[in-house]
Each structure stands twice: as C-alpha cells, then as structure tokens.
Scaffold this motif. Sequence first.
Motif, PDB file in Angstrom:
ATOM      1  N   CYS A  97      -9.545  54.322 -31.362  1.00 52.79           N
ATOM      2  CA  CYS A  97     -10.754  55.246 -31.028  1.00 52.79           C
ATOM      3  C   CYS A  97     -11.418  55.853 -31.857  1.00 52.79           C
ATOM      4  CB  CYS A  97     -10.841  56.170 -30.246  1.00 52.79           C
ATOM      5  SG  CYS A  97      -9.420  56.032 -29.092  1.00 52.79           S
ATOM      6  N   ASP A 146      -9.952  45.422 -27.023  1.00 49.32           N
ATOM      7  CA  ASP A 146     -10.377  47.122 -26.809  1.00 49.32           C
ATOM      8  C   ASP A 146     -11.587  47.558 -27.263  1.00 49.32           C
ATOM      9  OD1 ASP A 146     -10.465  50.044 -26.392  1.00 49.32           O
ATOM     10  OD2 ASP A 146      -9.282  50.338 -28.840  1.00 49.32           O
ATOM     11  N   HIS A 148     -15.708  50.230 -27.451  1.00 50.66           N
ATOM     12  CA  HIS A 148     -15.456  51.477 -27.566  1.00 50.66           C
ATOM     13  C   HIS A 148     -17.725  51.098 -27.051  1.00 50.66           C
ATOM     14  CE1 HIS A 148     -11.809  52.407 -28.685  1.00 50.66           C
ATOM     15  NE2 HIS A 148     -11.771  53.477 -28.051  1.00 50.66           N
ATOM     16  N   TYR A 227      -8.513  62.738 -23.869  1.00 48.87           N
ATOM     17  CA  TYR A 227      -9.637  63.691 -23.794  1.00 48.87           C
ATOM     18  C   TYR A 227     -11.205  63.396 -22.400  1.00 48.87           C
ATOM     19  CZ  TYR A 227      -8.819  58.586 -24.744  1.00 48.87           C
ATOM     20  OH  TYR A 227      -8.856  57.092 -24.648  1.00 48.87           O
ATOM     21  N   HIS A 276     -14.144  54.603 -23.514  1.00 49.29           N
ATOM     22  CA  HIS A 276     -13.237  53.495 -24.184  1.00 49.29           C
ATOM     23  C   HIS A 276     -13.080  52.259 -22.880  1.00 49.29           C
ATOM     24  CE1 HIS A 276     -12.066  56.937 -26.647  1.00 49.29           C
ATOM     25  NE2 HIS A 276     -12.683  57.264 -25.822  1.00 49.29           N
TER      26      HIS A 276
HETATM   27 ZN   LIG Z   1     -10.714  54.147 -27.074  1.00 51.18          ZN
END
Ligand SMILES: [Zn+2]
Length: 409
Positions: A97, A146, A148, A227, A276
């Motif tokens: 991230c 992954d 974002h 988060y 995310h």
């Molecule tokens: Zn992330």
Amino acid sequence: MSIDHRQLGRDLDLFDSDPLIGAGLPFWLPAGSAARYEVESYLRELERRAGYQHVYSPVLGKRQMYELSGHWANFADDMFPPMPMGEEALVLRPSLCPHHALIFKSRQRSYRDLPLRIAEIGGQYRAERSGVLGGLTRVRSMWLNDAHIFCAVPQVGDEVAAILELMRQAHSALGLQVSSYQLSLRGSGGKYAGDDDAWAQAEQLLREALEAAGVPYDAVEGEAAFYGPKIDIQIVDPLGRESTLSTIQVDFHQPAQFDLSYTDPSGGRSRPVMLHRSLVGSMERLFAHLIEVHAGAFPVWYAPVQVVVLPVAPAQADAAEEFARGAVEAGLRVEVDQDGSIGNRIRTAAHRRIPYVAVIGAREAPVGEVALRLRDGRQLPAMAGPDAIAFVASVAASRSPDLLSTVED
Ligand SMILES: [Zn+2]
C-alpha cells in the motif's frame, strides 16, 4: 492419493523448501512455476482489460514510511526487524500500500485521472513464528495479486461493483467456488487508525456496494484491516476449513497520512479515497487451495505440462519430436517421454495429472496422426497432428474446466 497440498506439491514437483533457505520460504519448481506464470499472466490481462495499470515497486522501504502509513504502530509484530543503513533503517515490506500511495503522489493528478487503478503482483513479508510455518499456507515470503484504486468518494460504489465482477470472472476461470461474503468491521480492543466518521462512511460505502450487487453477506466485528473495513470473500477447502481468498478495503487513512490529493473540477485540491483489493490473494495461498480443490489436476490452461507425447517404439521417436515441436510453437507446454513400456508411461502421465497423452504408434506415425488420451480416461480417434494441437490450444485458450469442451459454463 492425498489431497494435502504439501504432499501433492512434492509428488507433482510443484514446490519445495530447504532448511538452508529457511522455514516459511518455499521455492517454486519448474512445474509449479509454469502454472503460476500462466495464472499471473491471466490476472494481468484481466486487469489490463479492466483499466488497471501495472507497476513494479521495491520490496524494501524506509521504516519512516511505515511509521507514516500506520503499519509500524499497528502491525510491527508481524514485520521483520529493521535493517540499519547508516542513519536510516530499511524494512521488508508487510504490504504494497505505501509504495502505491507514493506512486500516486509522484505525479500531479487531476479528477480526470480518477479512478486511477495501480496494480502489481508484488512480494511482501511476514515475520510468522517458526512453529506455524508450513507448505504454501503459512509463509514468511508471499507474492500478492494486489491493486490500489485512487478515486473520489462518489466513485467508490461503481468501483467496488466492478471489482466484485472481476473477482467473479477470475474465480470462474481458476475453478474456485466462493463460500460466503463477509463484511469485516472494527471490534473492541483491536488496533485501528483513523477517525470514527471515516470508519462509518467506509462501512456504509461497502454495505451499499454489497447490497447493490445483490450479494448476501455476514457482518463480523474485529476482522477489519487496521486502516479500514473490508469485504472478505471466503472459500472452503476440501476439509471444510474456511479462509479468505479475496478482499476489498476502503481506506481514508493512508491517503491522509501521505497527504494525497488531486485537482478537483473547481481547481481546488481534494483527497482521494484508496481502495485496496486483491482478486485472488497471494500466489502461495491461492495455489495451496487450487492444488487441493483440483487434487493436482489443474484445468488445461494452467496445467504445468499440457501434453505428453509417447512414441510407442523407438521407430516413432522422430514423429514424436516433430509433433512436440509443433505443439511448443503453438504455445503449449509439452514433453516427450520415451522411457519404459507404453503402459507405464501412460500411468506416469496420469499420476502427474497431465491433461492429454498423445500416443504415436506404427499406424499413426507414417500418416502424421496422433491418438489423444484424456486424463480422465477418455480416448479420441486418431487425428492429424496439427488438428490435435489446434484442439488442445483451443481448450486452453477458452480456459474451459473440461478437457473436451471449449465452452465455458
Ligand atoms: Zn493495500
């Protein structure tokens, strides 16, 4: 035959480990790597078509970056100790991230650039205790599928809906069955960053997206990321154990911590939301699951070897080599096996879960034909070599779960 992925991983030469490399640090053998490469290529292409842009970022970062992101305060127990470098300290990253947040920040961004979808299959590291390590499920090094997405608040609903649809496609192609959707919320006692308003707003956005998608879900307290809340998509292994495969998280915290902004339509600066998401989680956990649900018999498109060519006698060796060359040229993963009796070689191919055996005997070789036997025991009449290659290539290209069909369900 065992369906434990550790046993199958060894039997099928997919992955292994060595005490000298270390516990929880598996390596992928050529067969496992071939399957993984195919799956990674598919995921990148799926994401490219959905408007994602791929990046590469380093697996290390300064401790300071993780202090800012909140990882250091909330996640340090799971991180490897920092490596001193002069005045600074570097750590192996526990997640991608912060790197992606800084990639967003590295250029001027306008509302016209949003949603900006940054994707990477990248390495991340967890300081798991040695007692819990094993196979591909509990590892210290993993490669995460992954991404974002940086967007404005009103764009979150459509983005989450698009992610859920992308997940459906990926799960279908890989042969995965989702067992349930979970909305993971804050609980009492956990470590969480950010203010209550942001948490409430993020939770509301995820609830609306799940309801718009018509997906039934369970809300579970205490399972959020530090988060923000998240949607966890659960799978069940053949022994009935549930685990999380895919996630979508809404995060107002890290964009504020890294002071991310874009130029809004009025010419002012606005803060983006950060989504995310991982379609299939880490390659390690994904393959642990795929190995078990398929009992090692992967769909044709990511089978490590798709065709093994068996000349019945040495007289057909040249014909076998020629057929194999053509199949390799057509993009297939192929081997020629000439060792031992034909019966033994067919059994070996079945044990290795190879989808197709191409038998070339005294009848087939002179006329350039092969007789295909399928992994499930079915046999096809002899056909011209190029036709057999085109057939296998078409099943692979369709990503069909069936060995005889090019039509997806
Ligand atoms: Zn992330």
